[in-house]
Design an enzyme around this catalytic site. Structure first.
Site, short mmCIF file in Angstrom:
data_model
loop_
_atom_site.label_atom_id
_atom_site.label_comp_id
_atom_site.label_asym_id
_atom_site.label_seq_id
_atom_site.Cartn_x
_atom_site.Cartn_y
_atom_site.Cartn_z
CE1 TYR A 286 -12.30 3.21 -8.11
CE2 TYR A 286 -14.64 3.21 -8.57
CZ TYR A 286 -13.55 2.67 -7.93
OH TYR A 286 -13.72 1.58 -7.10
CG ASP B 1 2.54 4.62 -6.47
OD1 ASP B 1 1.78 3.84 -7.09
OD2 ASP B 1 2.58 5.84 -6.70
CB VAL B 2 1.03 -1.20 -7.26
CG1 VAL B 2 1.25 -1.94 -5.95
CG2 VAL B 2 -0.36 -0.58 -7.33
CE LYS C 78 1.43 7.56 -12.56
NZ LYS C 78 2.44 8.50 -12.00
CG ASP D 247 -2.19 0.75 1.08
OD1 ASP D 247 -2.11 1.96 0.82
OD2 ASP D 247 -3.26 0.13 1.20
CE1 TYR E 238 -0.92 -7.77 -19.48
CE2 TYR E 238 0.41 -9.50 -18.51
CZ TYR E 238 0.30 -8.24 -19.03
OH TYR E 238 1.41 -7.45 -19.13
CG ASN F 171 3.61 -1.83 -12.91
OD1 ASN F 171 4.16 -2.05 -14.00
ND2 ASN F 171 3.62 -0.64 -12.33
#
Ligand code: UDP
Length: 318
Positions: A146, A57-58, A92, A32, A160, A100
């Site tokens: 969002y 930050d992912v 993002k 997180d 994916y 990621n």
């Protein structure tokens, strides 16, 4: 022992997932960046050897040492007020953060679960919302940051799955409430509870005829856990179909709490969906008869008790 990465693990839903998966015997890596999450939600696990907290930050490249069996991507601001305040991080984390975390799941050969949302349906023209409805979203409105990030995230997950054969799941989460929501996150449940307990008017936006369907957090977590273990790849709605207007919700809060607060109308936010109710037939069918069990009064009571225990609201309504 499965080892699981939960992004947004210090948030409202993420921290309940940490609790649940630790209880199921998982080792949990909780990640997180604490923009809207809080260590208070996970501090009770700090002494647990099966729990690791990583502040990261992912949207930046993710490095996790060792094996990972499951990746649950729950990181994102999730209250309209939060995503209006953090529009670019919201875009993002739903796009780059999803990319990621998918990349990490590929590398670790993990099963992947995306936290998506009823917001993918926008201001819906079909009611109740079934998973095969494609939605009515304003891409350039204030909520678009969002809604579109989550829609992009779903597209990415399916790509994916189809292109790389990644084992994926998508949950579309409808309005959920319960302990560990932030009292000031701007959403209707904590707002009304706070207002009811401090003698302030309950702020109903617009005329209050817009509807929502509120699910207690334990019911949602049970549904997500079943989805994680199921073999259903396409999106599944999880929520409570008990729909009500916001004005009736305000009256219910006054009744449950015995508050004497008045109701005050304020302007309706831009693009506020007029209706929202999950069709949960698919969830019932593929999640082994799952359905919500906690009614509104009991759920609100437990939420109030949490805010009282943490001394965020007084012990009795004014
Ligand atoms: N709302 C309200 N008063 C408040 C906060 C929200 O009337 O103090 C309304 C809001 O306009 C929306 C509904 O309650 O119609 C649910 O809002 P929330 O922010 O909880 O989540 P949303 O479902 O819009 O994502």
């Amino acid at each position: 022992m499965p080892r699981t990465l939960i992004t947004g693990g210090a948030g409202f839903l993420g921290s309940h997932l940490c609790d649940r998966l630790l209880a199921e015997g998982h080792e949990v890596v909780c990640m997180d960046n604490l923009i809207t999450g809080s260590v208070d939600n996970i501090a009770h696990h700090f002494k647990n050897e099966r729990f690791l907290f990583v502040k990261h930050d992912v949207t930046n490249y993710i490095m996790v040492e060792g094996p990972i069996d499951y990746v649950l991507h729950f990181a994102s601001p999730a209250s309209p007020v939060d995503y209006l305040e953090h529009p670019i991080p919201t875009l993002k984390v739903g796009s780059l953060g999803t990319h990621n975390t998918l990349g990490l799941a590929m590398k670790k050969r993990a099963r992947y679960l995306l936290a998506s949302t009823s917001e993918v349906y926008g201001d819906p023209l079909i009611h109740p919302q079934r998973e095969d409805y494609w939605g009515n979203v304003n891409p350039i409105g204030p909520r678009g940051v969002y809604d579109e990030a989550k829609r992009f995230g779903e597209a990415m997950v399916m790509a994916y799955h189809r292109h790389h054969g990644l084992d994926t799941r998508i949950v579309r989460i409808f309005n959920t409430y319960g302990p560990r929501m932030r009292l000031h996150d701007g959403r209707v449940v904590p707002n009304f509870i706070h207002q009811a307990f401090t003698g302030q008017p309950l702020t109903v936006y617009g005329d209050g005829t817009q509807t929502r369907s509120f699910c207690y957090v334990s019911d949602l977590i049970e549904g997500i856990h079943r989805l994680l273990l199921s073999d259903h790849v396409e999106p599944v709605n999880i929520g409570n179909p008990a729909e009500m207007t916001i004005i009736d919700f305000a009256r219910a809060i006054l009744r449950f709490t015995g508050s004497k607060s008045e109701i005050r109308h304020e302007p309706l936010p831009v693009d506020d969906p007029q209706t929202r109710q999950p069709d949960i037939s698919l969830a019932r069918q593929v999640l082994d008869g799952w359905e919500p069990k906690v009614g509104l009064e009991e759920g609100i009571q437990r939420t109030v008790e949490h805010f009282q225990r943490t001394k965020q609201i007084p012990s009795a309504a004014e």
